[in-house]
Scaffold this motif. Structure first.
Motif, PDB file in Angstrom:
ATOM      1  N   LYS A   1       2.130   1.681  -3.426  1.00 32.91           N
ATOM      2  CA  LYS A   1       1.357   2.355  -4.427  1.00 32.91           C
ATOM      3  C   LYS A   1       1.041   3.705  -4.439  1.00 32.91           C
ATOM      4  CE  LYS A   1      -1.284  -2.038  -5.147  1.00 32.91           C
ATOM      5  NZ  LYS A   1      -2.710  -2.738  -4.865  1.00 32.91           N
ATOM      6  N   LYS A   2       1.152   4.365  -3.067  1.00 32.63           N
ATOM      7  CA  LYS A   2       1.160   5.778  -3.048  1.00 32.63           C
ATOM      8  C   LYS A   2       1.998   6.874  -3.752  1.00 32.63           C
ATOM      9  CE  LYS A   2      -1.368   5.618   1.409  1.00 32.63           C
ATOM     10  NZ  LYS A   2      -1.094   5.810   2.947  1.00 32.63           N
TER      11      LYS A   2
ATOM     12  N   SER B   1       0.760  -1.134  -0.017  1.00 36.75           N
ATOM     13  CA  SER B   1       0.200  -0.151  -0.034  1.00 36.75           C
ATOM     14  C   SER B   1       1.004   1.238  -0.144  1.00 36.75           C
ATOM     15  CB  SER B   1      -1.204   0.046   1.191  1.00 36.75           C
ATOM     16  OG  SER B   1      -0.142   0.178   2.381  1.00 36.75           O
ATOM     17  N   LEU B   2       1.837   1.258   0.935  1.00 36.88           N
ATOM     18  CA  LEU B   2       2.750   2.460   0.623  1.00 36.88           C
ATOM     19  C   LEU B   2       3.530   2.637  -0.633  1.00 36.88           C
ATOM     20  CD1 LEU B   2       4.631   1.866   4.263  1.00 36.88           C
ATOM     21  CD2 LEU B   2       2.996   3.648   3.537  1.00 36.88           C
TER      22      LEU B   2
END
Length: 50
Positions: free
Chosen positions: A49-50, A46-47
């Motif tokens: 993808k940011k 998730s990090l």
């Protein structure tokens, strides 16, 4: 009464039980670590993808 002979006679039947208990504990520890690793991987993804 032979105390050491009694202890050896008691130890042999208990050995497989103790080994199985140790195996289950080992699997439980690995399972918990795998769950932690999965959560960490999700957070990393998730990090990224940011």
């Amino acid at each position: 009464m032979n105390f050491s002979g009694d202890m050896v006679g008691l130890l042999f039947p208990l050995t497989p039980i103790l080994l199985v208990a140790k195996l289950f504990r080992w699997v439980q520890i690995i399972w918990v670590n795998i769950e932690i690793q999965i959560e960490q991987n999700k957070e990393i993804i998730s990090l990224l993808k940011k």
